[in-house]
Design a protein around this motif. Structure first.
Motif, PDB file in Angstrom:
ATOM      1  N   LYS A 145      -2.701   0.422  -3.625  1.00  0.00           N
ATOM      2  CA  LYS A 145      -2.183  -0.709  -3.904  1.00  0.00           C
ATOM      3  C   LYS A 145      -1.622  -0.699  -5.544  1.00  0.00           C
ATOM      4  O   LYS A 145      -2.546   0.517  -6.135  1.00  0.00           O
ATOM      5  CB  LYS A 145      -3.591  -2.158  -4.661  1.00  0.00           C
ATOM      6  CG  LYS A 145      -3.791  -2.211  -2.721  1.00  0.00           C
ATOM      7  CD  LYS A 145      -4.475  -3.700  -2.804  1.00  0.00           C
ATOM      8  CE  LYS A 145      -5.899  -3.192  -3.708  1.00  0.00           C
ATOM      9  NZ  LYS A 145      -6.868  -4.682  -3.307  1.00  0.00           N
ATOM     10  N   LEU A 205      -5.629   5.255   0.387  1.00  0.00           N
ATOM     11  CA  LEU A 205      -4.665   4.173   0.496  1.00  0.00           C
ATOM     12  C   LEU A 205      -4.853   3.708  -1.088  1.00  0.00           C
ATOM     13  O   LEU A 205      -5.952   3.338  -2.131  1.00  0.00           O
ATOM     14  CB  LEU A 205      -4.864   3.508   1.150  1.00  0.00           C
ATOM     15  CG  LEU A 205      -4.817   3.349   2.803  1.00  0.00           C
ATOM     16  CD1 LEU A 205      -5.369   2.435   3.689  1.00  0.00           C
ATOM     17  CD2 LEU A 205      -2.881   3.615   3.155  1.00  0.00           C
ATOM     18  N   TRP A 258       0.840  -1.350  -0.030  1.00  0.00           N
ATOM     19  CA  TRP A 258      -0.265   0.011   0.029  1.00  0.00           C
ATOM     20  C   TRP A 258       0.591   1.681   0.030  1.00  0.00           C
ATOM     21  O   TRP A 258       1.733   1.227   1.038  1.00  0.00           O
ATOM     22  CB  TRP A 258      -0.796  -0.180   1.270  1.00  0.00           C
ATOM     23  CG  TRP A 258      -2.066  -1.171   1.199  1.00  0.00           C
ATOM     24  CD1 TRP A 258      -1.934  -1.994   1.553  1.00  0.00           C
ATOM     25  CD2 TRP A 258      -3.432  -0.958   0.911  1.00  0.00           C
ATOM     26  NE1 TRP A 258      -2.832  -3.170   1.226  1.00  0.00           N
ATOM     27  CE2 TRP A 258      -3.435  -2.575   0.816  1.00  0.00           C
ATOM     28  CE3 TRP A 258      -3.626  -0.551   0.298  1.00  0.00           C
ATOM     29  CZ2 TRP A 258      -5.453  -2.521   1.005  1.00  0.00           C
ATOM     30  CZ3 TRP A 258      -5.489  -0.263   0.201  1.00  0.00           C
ATOM     31  CH2 TRP A 258      -5.902  -1.863  -0.123  1.00  0.00           C
TER      32      TRP A 258
END
Length: 265
Positions: A164, A162, A119
């Motif tokens: 990915k 956040l 992350w």
């Protein structure tokens, strides 16, 4: 007419102007629950000139971080408040909440690994905060119960900030689909296993702390708030603060807009 000192930071090169009375009255009529929308409207009304001095500079209030936006409002308050420039905030003062000279906005920060995913954290900009605000009370969990208060804001901020490695979110400032994307992302995080969610939350908070600028950000039932700046290991003694645009308005404008005089909180 009030004259304002130029505001210059690592990403801002602004000249402010006193808000027009019509804009002030219109602003006063916005419900306090629409804090982020009110802030955007206020900033658009008071920024007379925004220079793109470098590629890193931002000129759109909705593209500025929530910390930068609060700093601009505070800059205005420092010129209009009777206790200026280090104006009162409850039992404290503005300087109690300001984080020294830290102005760096980190575009992407490696936050860590949770649930088998890597992350990164991106800043919370005004447009994203507005989207979270607009979705408040409009999202349900899988049992059909409305998600509200601190948990809603927690989910929204985590979903917005956040990332990915394979994420390709729409731009909150320019893309009309951002709200739908954010809603779907909040639903996904709400369904995380409890242990993974707690790890994600701890990681998120640590990353937010590591990338702090101007203020220490936190979340409560009302949305984004700012914490007292204290020495390491010390305990804060002042409550969380906000810089509502209504605190910058005259009693007359507040009364014409249907509000009673307000103070920073």
């Amino acid at each position: 007419m009030i004259e304002f000192r130029p505001l210059r930071t690592k990403r801002l090169a602004l000249t402010l102007q006193e808000i027009a009375i019509g804009d002030a009255i219109s602003l006063a009529s916005i419900p306090p629950t629409m804090y982020e929308s009110q802030t955007s409207r206020f900033l658009s009304s008071i920024i007379a000139q925004a220079e793109a001095a470098t590629p890193a500079h931002v000129t759109d209030p909705r593209a500025m971080t929530v910390q930068e936006r609060a700093f601009i409002v505070a800059h205005y308050m420092a010129h209009v408040s009777e206790s200026a420039p280090d104006f009162f905030i409850g039992d404290g003062r503005f300087s109690n909440y300001l984080v020294g000279q830290q102005q760096n906005v980190v575009p992407t920060f490696p936050a860590g690994s949770v649930g088998g995913d890597e992350w990164a954290l991106v800043p919370l900009v005004g447009a994203a905060a507005e989207a979270i605000e607009e979705l408040h009370g409009d999202i349900s969990n899988k049992h059909g119960e409305k998600i509200t208060g601190e948990y809603h804001w927690m989910l929204g901020c985590m979903a917005s900030q956040l990332r990915k490695t394979d994420d390709a979110p729409p731009d909150p400032v320019t893309d009309m689909e951002y709200g739908d994307w954010l809603r779907a992302r909040m639903h996904v995080i709400d369904r995380y296993p409890e242990s993974d969610f707690v790890q994600l939350l701890v990681m998120y908070r640590e990353a937010v702390r590591a990338t702090r600028h101007f203020f220490n950000v936190d979340i409560n039932d009302d949305g984004i708030v700012f914490l007292e700046e204290v020495a390491k290991e010390a305990v804060a003694t002042l409550p969380p603060a906000r810089f509502p645009a209504s605190s910058c308005l005259s009693d007359f404008a507040l009364r014409m807009g249907g509000k009673t005089p307000a103070v920073s909180q």
